[in-house]
Design a protein around this motif. Structure first.
Motif, short mmCIF file in Angstrom:
data_model
loop_
_atom_site.label_atom_id
_atom_site.label_comp_id
_atom_site.label_asym_id
_atom_site.label_seq_id
_atom_site.Cartn_x
_atom_site.Cartn_y
_atom_site.Cartn_z
N ASP A 33 0.86 -1.20 0.00
CA ASP A 33 0.00 0.00 0.00
C ASP A 33 0.89 1.23 0.00
O ASP A 33 1.94 1.24 0.65
CB ASP A 33 -0.90 0.01 1.23
CG ASP A 33 -2.10 0.91 1.05
OD1 ASP A 33 -3.24 0.40 1.06
OD2 ASP A 33 -1.92 2.15 0.90
N ASN A 51 -19.29 1.64 10.74
CA ASN A 51 -20.50 0.81 10.60
C ASN A 51 -20.06 -0.42 9.80
O ASN A 51 -20.12 -0.45 8.59
CB ASN A 51 -21.55 1.65 9.86
CG ASN A 51 -22.84 0.92 9.57
OD1 ASN A 51 -23.66 1.40 8.81
ND2 ASN A 51 -23.03 -0.24 10.17
N THR A 174 -6.93 6.21 -5.30
CA THR A 174 -6.50 6.45 -6.69
C THR A 174 -7.26 5.48 -7.60
O THR A 174 -7.86 4.53 -7.13
CB THR A 174 -4.99 6.18 -6.89
OG1 THR A 174 -4.78 4.75 -6.87
CG2 THR A 174 -4.12 6.84 -5.84
N GLU A 375 -14.23 -2.49 -3.23
CA GLU A 375 -14.90 -1.38 -3.92
C GLU A 375 -14.45 -1.18 -5.36
O GLU A 375 -15.15 -0.55 -6.16
CB GLU A 375 -14.68 -0.10 -3.11
CG GLU A 375 -15.62 1.02 -3.50
CD GLU A 375 -15.42 2.26 -2.67
OE1 GLU A 375 -15.23 2.14 -1.45
OE2 GLU A 375 -15.46 3.36 -3.25
N PHE A 388 -18.83 -2.36 3.67
CA PHE A 388 -17.86 -3.22 4.37
C PHE A 388 -18.26 -4.68 4.24
O PHE A 388 -17.41 -5.55 4.08
CB PHE A 388 -17.69 -2.79 5.83
CG PHE A 388 -16.78 -1.60 5.97
CD1 PHE A 388 -15.52 -1.60 5.38
CD2 PHE A 388 -17.16 -0.48 6.69
CE1 PHE A 388 -14.67 -0.50 5.48
CE2 PHE A 388 -16.33 0.62 6.81
CZ PHE A 388 -15.08 0.60 6.20
C1 LIG Z 1 -16.28 9.03 4.83
C2 LIG Z 1 -16.61 7.60 4.54
C3 LIG Z 1 -17.37 6.87 5.45
C4 LIG Z 1 -17.71 5.54 5.17
N1 LIG Z 1 -18.43 4.85 6.10
C5 LIG Z 1 -18.75 3.55 5.85
C6 LIG Z 1 -19.41 2.78 6.85
O1 LIG Z 1 -19.59 3.23 7.99
N2 LIG Z 1 -19.80 1.52 6.50
C7 LIG Z 1 -19.53 0.97 5.26
O2 LIG Z 1 -19.90 -0.18 5.00
N3 LIG Z 1 -18.84 1.68 4.34
C8 LIG Z 1 -18.44 2.93 4.61
N4 LIG Z 1 -17.72 3.62 3.68
C9 LIG Z 1 -17.31 2.93 2.45
C10 LIG Z 1 -16.14 1.97 2.79
O3 LIG Z 1 -15.18 2.68 3.55
C11 LIG Z 1 -15.49 1.44 1.52
O4 LIG Z 1 -16.45 0.90 0.65
C12 LIG Z 1 -14.47 0.35 1.88
O5 LIG Z 1 -13.50 0.88 2.77
C13 LIG Z 1 -13.79 -0.19 0.62
O6 LIG Z 1 -12.78 -1.08 1.02
P1 LIG Z 1 -11.64 -1.49 -0.01
O7 LIG Z 1 -10.67 -2.29 0.82
O8 LIG Z 1 -12.22 -2.08 -1.21
O9 LIG Z 1 -10.95 -0.12 -0.44
P2 LIG Z 1 -10.18 0.97 0.44
O10 LIG Z 1 -10.56 0.91 1.87
O11 LIG Z 1 -10.35 2.26 -0.27
O12 LIG Z 1 -8.65 0.50 0.37
C14 LIG Z 1 -7.88 0.66 -0.79
C15 LIG Z 1 -6.43 0.72 -0.38
O13 LIG Z 1 -5.64 0.79 -1.59
C16 LIG Z 1 -4.63 1.74 -1.41
N5 LIG Z 1 -4.26 2.31 -2.72
C17 LIG Z 1 -5.06 3.01 -3.56
N6 LIG Z 1 -4.36 3.41 -4.63
C18 LIG Z 1 -3.09 2.95 -4.46
C19 LIG Z 1 -1.89 3.06 -5.23
N7 LIG Z 1 -1.86 3.75 -6.38
N8 LIG Z 1 -0.76 2.47 -4.76
C20 LIG Z 1 -0.78 1.80 -3.59
N9 LIG Z 1 -1.88 1.66 -2.80
C21 LIG Z 1 -3.02 2.24 -3.25
C22 LIG Z 1 -5.23 2.81 -0.50
O14 LIG Z 1 -4.23 3.51 0.19
C23 LIG Z 1 -6.10 1.95 0.43
O15 LIG Z 1 -5.42 1.59 1.60
C24 LIG Z 1 -17.32 4.94 3.96
C25 LIG Z 1 -16.53 5.66 3.05
C26 LIG Z 1 -16.16 6.97 3.35
C27 LIG Z 1 -15.29 7.71 2.38
#
Ligand SMILES: Cc1cc2nc3c(=O)[nH]c(=O)nc-3n(C[C@H](O)[C@H](O)[C@H](O)COP(=O)(O)OP(=O)(O)OC[C@H]3O[C@@H](n4cnc5c(N)ncnc54)[C@H](O)[C@@H]3O)c2cc1C
Length: 402
Positions: A33, A51, A174, A375, A388
């Motif tokens: 990351d 949540n 990103t 996501e 989540f």
């Molecule tokens: C303000 C806010 C509140 C939210 N509240 C909730 C909630 O309460 N309940 C819920 O279900 N959902 C919530 N969501 C949505 C939820 O957070 C996301 O859908 C979830 O975190 C997606 O998980 P993920 O692991 O797919 O992606 P992410 O959590 O976005 O993780 C992606 C990772 O990839 C890394 N990354 C990205 N680009 C690069 C790159 N170029 N090089 C290296 N690393 C990179 C990032 O640093 C990150 O750590 C919320 C979102 C936001 C913005």
């Protein structure tokens, strides 16, 4: 860096959960990351309390070009399984409303849980690591991919892309996941900011732009979806949970309709009082149904300044203006100018086309060993813990087939 069974790009919820489950199956796992900190989006989620799931999560709570895609993964990893994990770490939590489960303390509890699970599974995590080039190594089933990073190169048999969507770039979001998908010839469903506020047209901004802070209980409807929650007027336009939910189902030019008096029939309410000889001004009565600043604004919009309704006791007001007012209360309609955008949106709608992936394993149909979870995939949950739950469920489906 070296050779691993699995390399996971992205240490968010989906990436870390997948890593822990793959590690527990005895696989060597490296997570990369570019951020300084783990799980940044988890930390800001749910107002800082995360949540982390929703007990009612079902495929109906997700938006996707293929609404059937999420069924298999969701069916194989239920919200109760994640709750079991939350209980294992003795994290106190509560249901806020509508099946939504929040930490009592802090979202940090969930990051700590994921990190502890990764530690237990022997997962390596490399932060502040930027990957520059990903290439396929032909002819070796155990060494299919090479990843070049600022910390050296690594190879792996399976590559899992868990880099999330475009929302909140200032904490590291990103579009790299979409770029990787395109590099390997996978299609992308166009992305847009979702679970986001609406901006208003110039006309509506003139009428309602100064009502920031006013909140109203509503049934908010867009296309064929309705949500019974609050809306909130803001400086940018409209926000609040019902607005955010509506934004997920909204496309440019669509109308959004608000029933501002969802508990009763406003016309009956006025006529009952009129019949009883009520002498209160309509504006003041209206303030019993909706916040007074909005009540005043609706009176100004519907009736000219010299209209006698402004100074007439209800008992003397003809039925027609009461009908007009009631209609506005039950179906106030706007066509938003747009959504606020990725700097505020909770999620990104669209992403890697589910037609490209196996719904059982999240593996690319075109490129063996390449997986997409969380996501970055074209599966987007409603507000309320569904995103989540998708991160956990898609990660679990992927991990069990690595
Ligand atoms: C303000 C806010 C509140 C939210 N509240 C909730 C909630 O309460 N309940 C819920 O279900 N959902 C919530 N969501 C949505 C939820 O957070 C996301 O859908 C979830 O975190 C997606 O998980 P993920 O692991 O797919 O992606 P992410 O959590 O976005 O993780 C992606 C990772 O990839 C890394 N990354 C990205 N680009 C690069 C790159 N170029 N090089 C290296 N690393 C990179 C990032 O640093 C990150 O750590 C919320 C979102 C936001 C913005």
């Amino acid at each position: 860096m070296n050779h691993y069974d699995v390399i996971i790009l992205g240490a968010g919820g989906a990436g870390m959960f997948c890593a822990s489950r793959a590690g527990k199956r005895g696989l060597s796992v490296l997570v990369l990351d570019h951020s300084k900190k783990l799980g940044q989006k988890i930390l800001i989620s749910g107002g800082g309390r995360c949540n982390f799931t929703n007990l009612g999560a079902s495929p109906n709570n997700y938006y996707s070009s293929n609404p059937h895609f999420c069924k298999s993964a969701l069916a194989r990893y239920s919200p109760w399984e994640f709750i079991e994990l939350v209980n294992k770490y003795e994290i106190a939590f509560h249901e806020k409303k509508l099946g939504q489960q929040f930490c009592d303390g802090s979202a940090q509890n969930i990051v700590d849980l994921l990190l502890a699970e990764c530690d237990e599974a022997g997962v390596e995590i490399s932060l502040e690591t930027r990957f520059s080039n990903i290439s396929l190594i032909n002819g070796d089933e155990n060494k299919r991919f090479q990843i070049e990073t600022n910390r050296g190169n690594a190879t792996c048999r399976s590559l899992v892309v868990a880099t999330g969507g475009l929302s909140i770039p200032k904490i590291g979001a990103t579009g790299i996941g979409y770029e990787i998908a395109k590099q390997f010839g996978l299609k992308i469903i166009p992305t847009r900011a979702a679970l986001d506020g609406f901006t208003l047209s110039n006309d509506d901004a003139r009428k309602f732009g100064d009502l920031a802070g006013v909140a109203v209980d509503t049934i908010t409807s867009v296309n064929d979806k309705s949500f019974r929650e609050n809306i909130l007027f803001t400086h940018a336009g409209l926000s609040g949970p019902a607005t955010l939910q509506a934004s997920l189902h909204w496309n440019d030019g669509d109308e959004v309709k608000f029933n501002l008096v969802p508990e009763q029939n406003a016309l009956d309410w006025f006529l009952t009082r009129k019949k009883a000889g009520n002498k209160t001004l309509v504006k003041n009565l209206l303030s019993e149904l909706i916040p007074s600043r909005l009540a005043e604004r609706f009176m100004e919009i519907l009736f000219a300044p010299n209209d006698p309704i402004h100074s007439m006791p209800l008992a003397q007001v003809p039925d027609q203006p009461l009908k007009d007012l009631s209609e506005m209360l039950h179906s106030w309609t706007i066509v938003p100018a747009g959504t606020v955008g990725y700097n505020k949106a909770e999620v990104t709608r669209g992403g890697v086309d589910t037609d490209e992936l196996s719904s059982k394993t999240m593996e690319s149909k075109k490129v063996p060993g390449l997986f997409f979870i969380g996501e970055v995939v074209d599966v987007t949950g409603w507000l309320g813990g569904y995103n989540f739950q998708w991160a956990w469920a898609s990660a679990s489906a992927c991990a069990s087939s690595l």
